[in-house]
Design an enzyme around this catalytic site. Structure first.
Site, PDB file in Angstrom:
ATOM      1  N   HIS A  27       0.819  -1.229   0.000  1.00 38.37           N
ATOM      2  CA  HIS A  27       0.000   0.000   0.000  1.00 38.37           C
ATOM      3  C   HIS A  27       0.843   1.266   0.000  1.00 38.37           C
ATOM      4  O   HIS A  27       0.647   2.173   0.823  1.00 38.37           O
ATOM      5  CB  HIS A  27      -0.961  -0.017   1.188  1.00 38.37           C
ATOM      6  CG  HIS A  27      -2.101  -0.979   1.016  1.00 38.37           C
ATOM      7  ND1 HIS A  27      -3.283  -0.633   0.417  1.00 38.37           N
ATOM      8  CD2 HIS A  27      -2.217  -2.291   1.343  1.00 38.37           C
ATOM      9  CE1 HIS A  27      -4.087  -1.685   0.390  1.00 38.37           C
ATOM     10  NE2 HIS A  27      -3.475  -2.714   0.939  1.00 38.37           N
ATOM     11  N   ASP A  40      -1.507  -5.297  -4.364  1.00 34.40           N
ATOM     12  CA  ASP A  40      -1.670  -4.028  -3.658  1.00 34.40           C
ATOM     13  C   ASP A  40      -0.324  -3.418  -3.288  1.00 34.40           C
ATOM     14  O   ASP A  40      -0.087  -3.017  -2.139  1.00 34.40           O
ATOM     15  CB  ASP A  40      -2.553  -4.193  -2.409  1.00 34.40           C
ATOM     16  CG  ASP A  40      -4.036  -4.188  -2.742  1.00 34.40           C
ATOM     17  OD1 ASP A  40      -4.374  -4.007  -3.921  1.00 34.40           O
ATOM     18  OD2 ASP A  40      -4.853  -4.372  -1.816  1.00 34.40           O
ATOM     19  N   ASN A  53      -6.599  -5.484  -5.572  1.00 33.67           N
ATOM     20  CA  ASN A  53      -7.810  -4.722  -5.876  1.00 33.67           C
ATOM     21  C   ASN A  53      -7.570  -3.220  -5.862  1.00 33.67           C
ATOM     22  O   ASN A  53      -8.384  -2.452  -6.388  1.00 33.67           O
ATOM     23  CB  ASN A  53      -8.925  -5.078  -4.885  1.00 33.67           C
ATOM     24  CG  ASN A  53      -8.524  -4.828  -3.441  1.00 33.67           C
ATOM     25  OD1 ASN A  53      -7.510  -5.345  -2.981  1.00 33.67           O
ATOM     26  ND2 ASN A  53      -9.298  -4.047  -2.720  1.00 33.67           N
ATOM     27  N   HIS A  54      -6.457  -2.772  -5.289  1.00 28.48           N
ATOM     28  CA  HIS A  54      -6.147  -1.341  -5.278  1.00 28.48           C
ATOM     29  C   HIS A  54      -5.392  -0.909  -6.534  1.00 28.48           C
ATOM     30  O   HIS A  54      -5.585   0.217  -7.004  1.00 28.48           O
ATOM     31  CB  HIS A  54      -5.325  -0.978  -4.037  1.00 28.48           C
ATOM     32  CG  HIS A  54      -6.135  -0.828  -2.795  1.00 28.48           C
ATOM     33  ND1 HIS A  54      -6.411   0.385  -2.216  1.00 28.48           N
ATOM     34  CD2 HIS A  54      -6.745  -1.743  -2.017  1.00 28.48           C
ATOM     35  CE1 HIS A  54      -7.153   0.213  -1.138  1.00 28.48           C
ATOM     36  NE2 HIS A  54      -7.362  -1.081  -0.989  1.00 28.48           N
ATOM     37  N   HIS A  64      -5.251  -8.369   5.608  1.00 30.40           N
ATOM     38  CA  HIS A  64      -4.184  -7.567   6.217  1.00 30.40           C
ATOM     39  C   HIS A  64      -3.649  -8.126   7.522  1.00 30.40           C
ATOM     40  O   HIS A  64      -2.593  -7.704   7.984  1.00 30.40           O
ATOM     41  CB  HIS A  64      -4.678  -6.131   6.435  1.00 30.40           C
ATOM     42  CG  HIS A  64      -4.660  -5.315   5.186  1.00 30.40           C
ATOM     43  ND1 HIS A  64      -4.519  -3.940   5.186  1.00 30.40           N
ATOM     44  CD2 HIS A  64      -4.741  -5.675   3.877  1.00 30.40           C
ATOM     45  CE1 HIS A  64      -4.528  -3.495   3.939  1.00 30.40           C
ATOM     46  NE2 HIS A  64      -4.676  -4.530   3.130  1.00 30.40           N
TER      47      HIS A  64
END
Length: 538
Positions: free
Chosen positions: A18, A56, A126-127, A244
């Protein structure tokens, strides 16, 4: 940790980095980059043959320029160099962008124009999933720059093929299957319709077979997920991204004979209980045993130190504090002070820049009024500079929820006797975009305002792309596509034998038939959307 040597294949594993999360925050802005730099440093210093990332990498679908520059500098610093790569790529046709099949498909360390010392293999999450014209992802940019090897991308999301990357190092043979994130509902439907094909090489028994996915796990109740029972029996090890919570021990799902590793994220993005676990990356060592003619492996966690401490607690006000607002505030402030003291005991030597902990207190406050989160946080940090802040997130320390009365059952005599059910009050979380759109459309429909041309599912999907994926033309493209489909359909009916035109003599009759056809089209679209399963596929 000793170098792997010639007879061992070492894979460092990490997921959900992230990069760019909270990059504008005055305290947390560098958190994601510091944690990921530590992963790269560990991978390089431990002599890893490859670094495997489970999706991600980026937090935003379209990372900022600053985020991209920082990321590329990190890859250049730790992945480029003169160290020889001992891994022989046997088949890497699973890599590359399916939209450009003529591109040369090679791993980045085969390119004579770059020197790669640490190859990175990655799927999208998905990000950072591909979207827009050409279906490009931010990962495609890094792949084009030869900074990493992007695989697991599908050319056709209506029928997918999962193909492995085959790598050799001495006697060790590794096959890595990758599936970038696909919406869980769509993936469940694909499995249900048998539209998922596994391209298994004939000598797969000679390989140590790894699967990398980025989906909901079946353990997450009420969600569609990747069905473990659909994993082929020759897969020996699964790297599961998207979840996560870091689980140090790899596990087995139900009665299925497959080892599943859930590395978790490297930075804290949601202030929930699962994120409070310590963060790790993982070292997977694989050897070939000539006596038994199979592969043996060992997976060991490596603790990450450049992670901000996160203290989490849950409490109930009823029976623990007075009823006045002053009593509630005093009780909650005392709880935060206790968490800060605990943070000092459990993290006596935080990494530089990570001294201020994240704190979250989840409060069940049925019958009580709790302070506004921003106002409450002023006691632990306020102002435009963070010098006097005691926590890294003063604006959202509190998260409140209430118990709500269950709906009265049919035939129940005493409504007041309805059992209480715990239902979280999402006062701090953003609503799901698609559900919000569908709820609004349903409300409008109840009032007599129904969509006549656009499909509810198409509109919901377009709004999701506009908001979450930052596709500025998503809604306009959906409208244009719908109008084109409607126009084509009507032209076919009017043309040819003129079926539609022959049924009318007056304009009003024609308008009536047009509305009937639009209504039929809406029903067909909604029927297709409703066929998506709402629960896990068996």
């Amino acid at each position: 940790m000793a170098p792997p040597g010639e007879k061992m294949f070492r894979i460092m594993i990490s997921t959900d980095n992230h990069l760019g999360h909270e990059e504008r925050h005055i305290v947390r802005g560098e958190d994601s980059f510091r944690a990921f730099e530590e992963v790269l440093d560990i991978s390089s210093s431990h002599g890893s043959d490859i670094l495997l990332l489970g999706g991600d990498l980026f937090h935003d679908n379209k990372p900022s320029r600053e985020c991209m520059v920082k990321t590329m500098n990190l890859f250049r610093k730790y992945c480029c160099g003169s160290r020889e790569c001992m891994v022989d790529p046997v088949d890497v046709t699973a890599m590359g962008n399916p939209a450009y099949p003529d591109e040369e498909q090679i791993v980045n360390y085969q390119d004579p124009n770059v020197n790669i010392s640490l190859p990175v293999f990655i799927i999208h999450g998905n990000h950072d999933d591909p979207c827009g014209p050409g279906q490009h992802s931010a990962l495609d940019i890094l792949s084009s720059c030869r900074l990493l090897n992007y695989f697991g991308k599908q050319a056709n999301v209506n029928a997918i093929t999962i193909k492995p990357i085959l790598l050799h190092k001495g006697d060790v043979k590794i096959a890595i299957y990758g599936l970038g994130n696909i919406k869980d509902e769509r993936l469940a439907k694909l499995f249900q319709d048998r539209n998922v094909q596994w391209e298994i090489p004939p000598d797969s028994s000679e390989y140590f077979n790894i699967l990398v996915v980025h989906q909901n796990r079946p353990l997450r109740e009420g969600k569609n997920s990747f069905p473990v029972e659909k994993i082929p029996s020759h897969i020996q090890f699964v790297v599961w991204g998207h979840e996560h919570e870091c689980q140090v021990e790899y596990s087995r799902e139900g009665n299925y004979d497959v080892n599943i590793l859930q590395p978790g994220s490297t930075t804290i993005t949601s202030l929930v209980a699962g994120e409070a676990a310590l963060k790790h990356c993982f070292c997977l060592d694989i050897k070939f045993n000539p006596e038994s003619q199979d592969h043996k492996f060992r997976c060991k966690e490596v603790k990450l130190n450049n992670v901000r401490p996160f203290m989490y607690s849950e409490l109930t006000l009823e029976g623990n504090c007075g009823a006045t607002e002053a009593d509630v505030r005093e009780y909650l402030e005392r709880e935060v002070e206790d968490l800060l003291e605990r943070a000092k005991r459990e993290h006596p030597n935080p990494a530089p820049g990570m001294e201020k902990p994240l704190v979250r207190v989840k409060v069940e406050h049925t019958g009580f009024h709790i302070p506004a989160p921003q106002r409450f946080g002023e006691a632990f940090g306020q102002g435009q500079t963070a010098e006097n802040w005691r926590v890294a997130n003063p604006d959202d320390i509190l998260k409140g929820w209430k118990r709500q009365k269950a709906r009265q059952q049919v035939g129940q005599k005493n409504p007041a006797a309805a059992e209480e059910e715990e239902e979280e009050e999402e006062i701090l979380e953003a609503p799901e975009i698609e559900k919000l759109v569908m709820d609004e459309l349903a409300s409008a429909s109840d009032k007599g305002h129904k969509l006549q041309v656009l499909s509810r599912s198409d509109l919901s999907d377009a709004v999701f792309k506009f908001v979450q994926k930052e596709e500025s033309k998503a809604i306009q493209n959906m409208v244009d596509k719908t109008l084109k489909e409607v126009e084509t359909s009507f032209m076919q009916d009017i043309g040819g034998d003129g079926a539609l035109g022959k049924q009318v003599d007056k304009p009003d009759d024609f308008n009536k038939l047009v509305m009937e056809k639009l209504s039929e089209r809406q029903k067909e679209k909604d029927k297709v959307a409703e066929q998506l399963p709402k629960e896990n596929v068996p």
